[in-house]
Design a protein around this motif. Structure first.
Motif, PDB file in Angstrom:
ATOM      1  N   LEU A   8     -18.897 -15.047  16.963  1.00 36.47           N
ATOM      2  CA  LEU A   8     -18.828 -15.842  15.741  1.00 36.47           C
ATOM      3  C   LEU A   8     -17.695 -16.842  15.893  1.00 36.47           C
ATOM      4  CD1 LEU A   8     -19.857 -16.225  12.791  1.00 36.47           C
ATOM      5  CD2 LEU A   8     -18.031 -14.674  12.084  1.00 36.47           C
ATOM      6  N   GLY A   9     -18.018 -18.132  15.826  1.00 36.81           N
ATOM      7  CA  GLY A   9     -16.996 -19.151  15.951  1.00 36.81           C
ATOM      8  C   GLY A   9     -16.269 -19.108  17.268  1.00 36.81           C
ATOM      9  N   GLY A  10     -16.967 -18.741  18.346  1.00 35.24           N
ATOM     10  CA  GLY A  10     -16.350 -18.711  19.658  1.00 35.24           C
ATOM     11  C   GLY A  10     -15.536 -17.470  19.949  1.00 35.24           C
ATOM     12  N   ARG A  11     -15.568 -16.486  19.055  1.00 32.50           N
ATOM     13  CA  ARG A  11     -14.798 -15.255  19.265  1.00 32.50           C
ATOM     14  C   ARG A  11     -15.729 -14.050  19.200  1.00 32.50           C
ATOM     15  NH1 ARG A  11      -9.183 -15.859  15.948  1.00 32.50           N
ATOM     16  NH2 ARG A  11      -8.675 -14.103  17.308  1.00 32.50           N
ATOM     17  N   ALA A  12     -15.432 -13.039  20.016  1.00 28.96           N
ATOM     18  CA  ALA A  12     -16.232 -11.823  20.027  1.00 28.96           C
ATOM     19  C   ALA A  12     -15.978 -11.026  18.752  1.00 28.96           C
ATOM     20  CB  ALA A  12     -15.894 -10.974  21.247  1.00 28.96           C
ATOM     21  N   VAL A  13     -17.051 -10.561  18.130  1.00 28.17           N
ATOM     22  CA  VAL A  13     -16.932  -9.781  16.899  1.00 28.17           C
ATOM     23  C   VAL A  13     -17.728  -8.491  17.021  1.00 28.17           C
ATOM     24  CG1 VAL A  13     -16.467 -11.705  15.335  1.00 28.17           C
ATOM     25  CG2 VAL A  13     -18.838 -11.091  15.866  1.00 28.17           C
ATOM     26  N   VAL A  14     -17.258  -7.498  16.306  1.00 27.87           N
ATOM     27  CA  VAL A  14     -17.949  -6.223  16.179  1.00 27.87           C
ATOM     28  C   VAL A  14     -18.683  -6.214  14.842  1.00 27.87           C
ATOM     29  CG1 VAL A  14     -17.673  -3.734  15.981  1.00 27.87           C
ATOM     30  CG2 VAL A  14     -16.268  -5.003  17.579  1.00 27.87           C
ATOM     31  N   LEU A  15     -19.918  -5.736  14.854  1.00 30.37           N
ATOM     32  CA  LEU A  15     -20.721  -5.646  13.641  1.00 30.37           C
ATOM     33  C   LEU A  15     -20.929  -4.184  13.280  1.00 30.37           C
ATOM     34  CD1 LEU A  15     -23.601  -8.067  14.735  1.00 30.37           C
ATOM     35  CD2 LEU A  15     -21.346  -8.687  13.883  1.00 30.37           C
ATOM     36  N   GLY A  16     -20.928  -3.904  12.006  1.00 31.09           N
ATOM     37  CA  GLY A  16     -21.234  -2.556  11.530  1.00 31.09           C
ATOM     38  C   GLY A  16     -22.199  -2.615  10.367  1.00 31.09           C
ATOM     39  N   GLY A  17     -23.270  -1.812  10.415  1.00 29.76           N
ATOM     40  CA  GLY A  17     -24.232  -1.722   9.320  1.00 29.76           C
ATOM     41  C   GLY A  17     -24.219  -0.324   8.742  1.00 29.76           C
ATOM     42  N   SER A  18     -24.614  -0.189   7.479  1.00 32.64           N
ATOM     43  CA  SER A  18     -24.452   1.103   6.814  1.00 32.64           C
ATOM     44  C   SER A  18     -25.673   1.490   6.006  1.00 32.64           C
ATOM     45  CB  SER A  18     -23.232   1.069   5.884  1.00 32.64           C
ATOM     46  OG  SER A  18     -23.546   0.402   4.682  1.00 32.64           O
ATOM     47  N   THR A  19     -25.707   2.785   5.674  1.00 30.49           N
ATOM     48  CA  THR A  19     -26.731   3.303   4.765  1.00 30.49           C
ATOM     49  C   THR A  19     -26.392   2.993   3.319  1.00 30.49           C
ATOM     50  OG1 THR A  19     -25.568   5.420   4.668  1.00 30.49           O
ATOM     51  CG2 THR A  19     -27.296   5.198   6.319  1.00 30.49           C
ATOM     52  N   GLY A  20     -25.231   2.418   3.064  1.00 28.60           N
ATOM     53  CA  GLY A  20     -24.809   2.101   1.700  1.00 28.60           C
ATOM     54  C   GLY A  20     -25.052   0.662   1.319  1.00 28.60           C
ATOM     55  N   ARG A  77     -24.373  -2.190   3.074  1.00 24.25           N
ATOM     56  CA  ARG A  77     -23.285  -3.094   3.402  1.00 24.25           C
ATOM     57  C   ARG A  77     -23.206  -3.307   4.899  1.00 24.25           C
ATOM     58  NH1 ARG A  77     -17.146  -2.730   1.211  1.00 24.25           N
ATOM     59  NH2 ARG A  77     -17.024  -4.808   0.360  1.00 24.25           N
ATOM     60  N   ALA A  78     -22.850  -4.557   5.300  1.00 24.64           N
ATOM     61  CA  ALA A  78     -22.572  -4.860   6.691  1.00 24.64           C
ATOM     62  C   ALA A  78     -21.284  -5.655   6.754  1.00 24.64           C
ATOM     63  CB  ALA A  78     -23.722  -5.643   7.322  1.00 24.64           C
ATOM     64  N   ARG A  79     -20.501  -5.418   7.811  1.00 27.16           N
ATOM     65  CA  ARG A  79     -19.229  -6.119   7.975  1.00 27.16           C
ATOM     66  C   ARG A  79     -19.063  -6.571   9.414  1.00 27.16           C
ATOM     67  NH1 ARG A  79     -15.238  -5.410   3.812  1.00 27.16           N
ATOM     68  NH2 ARG A  79     -13.772  -6.285   5.302  1.00 27.16           N
ATOM     69  N   MET A  80     -18.152  -7.528   9.603  1.00 25.58           N
ATOM     70  CA  MET A  80     -17.778  -7.981  10.943  1.00 25.58           C
ATOM     71  C   MET A  80     -16.265  -7.922  11.073  1.00 25.58           C
ATOM     72  SD  MET A  80     -20.287 -11.242  11.689  1.00 25.58           S
ATOM     73  CE  MET A  80     -19.921 -12.115  10.158  1.00 25.58           C
ATOM     74  N   TRP A  81     -15.813  -7.620  12.311  1.00 24.72           N
ATOM     75  CA  TRP A  81     -14.388  -7.601  12.619  1.00 24.72           C
ATOM     76  C   TRP A  81     -14.177  -8.281  13.970  1.00 24.72           C
ATOM     77  CZ3 TRP A  81     -17.221  -3.365  11.159  1.00 24.72           C
ATOM     78  CH2 TRP A  81     -16.875  -2.733   9.950  1.00 24.72           C
ATOM     79  N   ASP A  82     -13.013  -8.874  14.158  1.00 29.71           N
ATOM     80  CA  ASP A  82     -12.655  -9.379  15.474  1.00 29.71           C
ATOM     81  C   ASP A  82     -12.641  -8.211  16.453  1.00 29.71           C
ATOM     82  OD1 ASP A  82     -10.360  -9.947  17.590  1.00 29.71           O
ATOM     83  OD2 ASP A  82     -11.129 -11.881  16.915  1.00 29.71           O
ATOM     84  N   LEU A  83     -13.267  -8.401  17.612  1.00 29.97           N
ATOM     85  CA  LEU A  83     -13.435  -7.298  18.559  1.00 29.97           C
ATOM     86  C   LEU A  83     -12.107  -6.728  19.027  1.00 29.97           C
ATOM     87  CD1 LEU A  83     -15.275  -5.594  20.412  1.00 29.97           C
ATOM     88  CD2 LEU A  83     -15.119  -7.421  22.094  1.00 29.97           C
ATOM     89  N   LEU A  84     -11.118  -7.597  19.270  1.00 32.44           N
ATOM     90  CA  LEU A  84      -9.878  -7.126  19.863  1.00 32.44           C
ATOM     91  C   LEU A  84      -8.827  -6.741  18.831  1.00 32.44           C
ATOM     92  CD1 LEU A  84      -9.494  -9.586  22.863  1.00 32.44           C
ATOM     93  CD2 LEU A  84     -10.451  -7.285  22.847  1.00 32.44           C
ATOM     94  N   THR A  85      -8.710  -7.503  17.755  1.00 28.99           N
ATOM     95  CA  THR A  85      -7.626  -7.249  16.803  1.00 28.99           C
ATOM     96  C   THR A  85      -8.028  -6.350  15.657  1.00 28.99           C
ATOM     97  OG1 THR A  85      -8.133  -9.140  15.373  1.00 28.99           O
ATOM     98  CG2 THR A  85      -6.729  -9.550  17.298  1.00 28.99           C
ATOM     99  N   GLY A  86      -9.323  -6.266  15.372  1.00 28.95           N
ATOM    100  CA  GLY A  86      -9.766  -5.476  14.229  1.00 28.95           C
ATOM    101  C   GLY A  86      -9.663  -6.198  12.909  1.00 28.95           C
ATOM    102  N   ARG A  87      -9.279  -7.490  12.921  1.00 35.73           N
ATOM    103  CA  ARG A  87      -9.190  -8.238  11.673  1.00 35.73           C
ATOM    104  C   ARG A  87     -10.586  -8.501  11.113  1.00 35.73           C
ATOM    105  NH1 ARG A  87      -5.032 -13.045  13.555  1.00 35.73           N
ATOM    106  NH2 ARG A  87      -3.211 -11.729  13.987  1.00 35.73           N
TER     107      ARG A  87
END
Length: 720
Positions: A428-440, A442-452
């Protein structure tokens, strides 16, 4: 348990293939019936209360959880025979019918158990707990009324049901646990595992020996205070049982013996576990204990006056926090409705515990914050600086480069608010991101390295959300009850295309594959049907397989065989199949598992296309995609169901990672089957999804699970 009574007017006469004969009783969870099957064998059927009928997520969770109870070895338990949902959507559990009375009724009517009778109760119930824990289940509601004394000895009932009913994303439900027999961690909101059952077992055995609950049975607040802060009263419990119970009633879960160790000591084997049952799955690790806080309970008969204090530990930061105004509003509404009820906020989280005048205890969640719309929304974010939140940076890349195997990269990613059912890695925007999806929903994204945090959470409470990547961009698929699926572009905040409506039943799994050089989606539903479709048009592509599986599809993956794209499907019929999506034809199938298959992945090693799968037999299996023949011995190590599989490369070697319901993640050399490093244990609860990626010359593992967190781990240099 009271004797059977005639069915009431309006109650069903049949349920599935069972004829209902009489009503046995009713409790906080549901109604228990005496029934018989087509062969005339008597069974007990517990039908869960009607508020589950409108909650698809609760039903799915219940069936997934309660199904594990069917695999408990039938030692001193009322064996679970079946779990299902009736035509009104209410889940029910079928178990052996035990002629007898509960331990609670027996002690109250005939007095405490003594000598050999007490020993038989202790050994029988410890044997039952050992079998339950070996199946990867924590009972969570062990108490005298859940021990039936039948003609062949004690039987433990209702195991696997309590955990299935507990879900922090539901807005209302019963508090699982009778106050006098709860553990300190149940009261304080800390992680609850098998050690909690040991505490409750000891309280139950003390009751059996003395006729009294060791922490009293007066007011709920008073009992809670004593369980957390005071020593139990074990006067009248004979030695050596008393010394064993003292160990089991340690306030710290990690210092209590396991059920297998308890059984060893009862049988006179001392501390040794030689010849005992296989090791139990580990309990979730305790979070760091923050400063102790307290909350007042008016009218509690405790030391210090009428408005005394009860200690508790704030909930884990992974738990969603409701606003103070929402809590106050719920307090006011409950006080107005219940009159003399005592109300408290449990650990200042979302749960409000309510003690009613009729003695029943319920727990309700504070209302969730309103979402902007019933339709899922996400803000488009393309600038990497605006996509990253203000959370302080975690270990920099320089630390990553030297991080050894199993080192966490950044903090646990939290805030998703429900079980994490899928994880993925994208850009996303030239940076690696982690994606998480849920049974509730909701989905979120975080910076892969920093967790922001990156972007804005995608929210739709009506759906379960899976995350993946489509055309190199982060994507989500929202699965709605009835089979409708909405594809969503997380980078632009817009739908990828129209909703897909080709399924006629709830969809449990999906994956992005390739068909005719373009991304396509394969999805599988509860009836075992597969569909191949275009996420941009919402139309079917390729050819639809007929009767792909005879039971629910739990796992899907993309792969290649001889350069040709294929799809893999894993299901509750214990079979994995390989499909040509263009023709809808099954190319091969693997039948090596001896239970439900939950997860599957495809890779290649030394020119051989390989499928890797895991499931309810606790094993990871490798097999040839061309012919379905197993490769080598199964990979052993998990002590509960394998729910997640990922494949990748480490130092040029093909590897497989597996996540288990035992809370561990294990990494293996794909070719040799040898484990790599020690198991990763950060989750402490079921692991539902894994992904392997490479960045900055390192191989990284991403995991998500039932503890509502997404975690990133370093596996070491990607190449030698």
């Amino acid at each position: 348990m009271p004797g059977p009574r005639p069915l009431r007017p309006g109650e069903p006469k049949r349920l599935g293939g069972y004829r209902l004969l009489a009503r046995v009783g009713e409790g906080g969870q549901g109604i228990v019936y005496l029934a018989e099957d087509v062969e005339g064998t008597r069974v007990a059927i517990k039908v869960l209360h009607a508020h589950f009928s409108g909650d698809t997520q609760a039903r799915e969770r219940f069936l997934r959880e309660a199904d594990a109870a069917t695999r408990v070895a039938p030692f001193c338990t009322a064996r679970v025979l079946d779990v299902a949902v009736d035509e009104h959507g209410r889940p029910y559990v079928v178990s052996e019918y035990v002629e007898g009375v509960s331990l609670e009724e027996l002690v109250r009517s005939q007095g405490p158990r003594m000598h050999g009778t007490l020993d038989r109760v202790a050994v029988g119930t410890a044997t039952a707990l050992t079998a339950i824990h070996k199946a990867g289940i924590a009972h969570r509601d062990f108490k005298p009324s859940n021990v039936l004394i039948g003609p062949d000895g004690p039987r433990v009932i209702d195991f696997g049901i309590a955990r299935a009913l507990v879900d922090p994303t539901t807005t209302q439900g019963e508090l699982i646990g009778t106050p006098a027999y709860m553990s300190p961690e149940q009261i304080s909101g800390r992680p609850v595992g098998t050690a909690s059952d040991i505490f409750s077992w000891a309280l139950t055995m003390a009751f059996a020996a003395t006729g009294k609950a060791p922490f009293g049975e007066d007011t709920f607040p008073a009992v809670m205070y004593r369980i957390v802060n005071a020593e139990p009263c074990l006067d009248g419990v004979p030695e050596p049982l008393r010394s064993l119970l003292e160990r089991c009633l340690d306030k710290s879960p990690e210092r209590r013996p396991t059920s297998a160790e308890v059984l060893d000591m009862l049988l006179g084997h001392g501390e040794s576990r030689d010849g005992a049952s296989p090791p139990e799955p580990p309990d979730p690790p305790d979070p760091p204990t923050p400063p102790e806080a307290s909350v007042a309970f008016p009218g509690a008969d405790l030391p210090g006056g009428s408005a005394s204090q009860i200690a508790y530990w704030p909930k884990s930061p992974t738990a969603p926090q409701s606003s103070a105004s929402a809590r106050r509003s719920l307090w006011r509404s409950r006080l107005g409705l219940t009159g003399m009820s005592i109300v408290l906020v449990a650990a200042l989280g979302t749960a409000v515990w309510l003690v009613r005048s009729d003695g029943r205890t319920t727990v309700e969640a504070a209302p969730p914050a309103p979402t902007p719309s019933a339709t899922a929304r996400i803000l488009a974010t393309t600038d990497p600086e605006t996509a990253i939140g203000a959370t302080p940076a975690s270990p920099p890349v320089a630390t990553l480069r030297s991080a050894p195997f199993g080192t966490p990269v950044g903090p646990a990613r939290t805030g998703i608010g429900a079980e994490v059912n899928t994880v993925a890695v994208s850009e996303l925007g030239g940076r690696a991101v982690v994606l998480g999806g849920s049974t509730g929903g909701r989905a979120r994204m975080w910076d892969l390295l920093t967790g922001r945090p990156a972007g804005t959470p995608l929210t739709d409470a009506a759906a379960d959300i899976d995350v993946t990547e489509v055309d190199g961009a982060p994507a989500a698929f929202l699965r709605y009850p009835g089979g409708r699926i909405r594809p969503w572009n997380l980078a632009t905040g817009k739908a990828l295309g129209p909703d897909y409506t080709g399924h006629a039943a709830d969809v449990y799994a999906l994956a992005v594959i390739e068909l005719n050089g373009r991304p396509a989606v394969v999805s599988g539903d509860v009836r075992g049907q597969l569909r191949f479709w275009d996420p941009r048009t919402g139309k079917d592509v390729g050819k639809r397989p007929e009767n792909a599986h005879s039971a629910a599809v739990f796992g899907l993956a993309a792969g290649t065989v001889d350069g040709k794209p294929v799809a893999l499907s894993a299901a509750a019929d214990d079979v994995v199949r390989v499909w040509d999506p263009a023709t809808g034809r099954s190319l091969s199938e693997f039948r090596g598992h001896t239970g439900d298959v939950f997860a599957v992945a495809a890779t290649e090693s030394q020119g051989t296309p390989i499928g890797v799968s895991g499931g309810a037999d606790d094993l990871v299996r490798r097999w040839d995609l061309r012919n379905g023949e197993q490769i080598g011995e199964p990979l052993r190590g998990h002590t509960a169901d394998v729910g997640a599989i990922a494949v990748g490369r480490l130092r040029g070697q093909a590897i497989v990672a597996s996540g288990g319901f035992d809370g561990t993640i294990r990494v293996w050399n794909l070719d040799t089957g040898e484990p790599i490093g020690s198991p990763l244990r950060g989750h402490g609860d079921r692991v539902y999804s894994l992904a392997i990626t490479e960045i900055d010359g390192r191989t990284l593992l991403v995991s998500g699970g039932r503890d509502r967190t997404v975690r990133v781990w370093s596996l070491g240099p990607a190449s030698s």
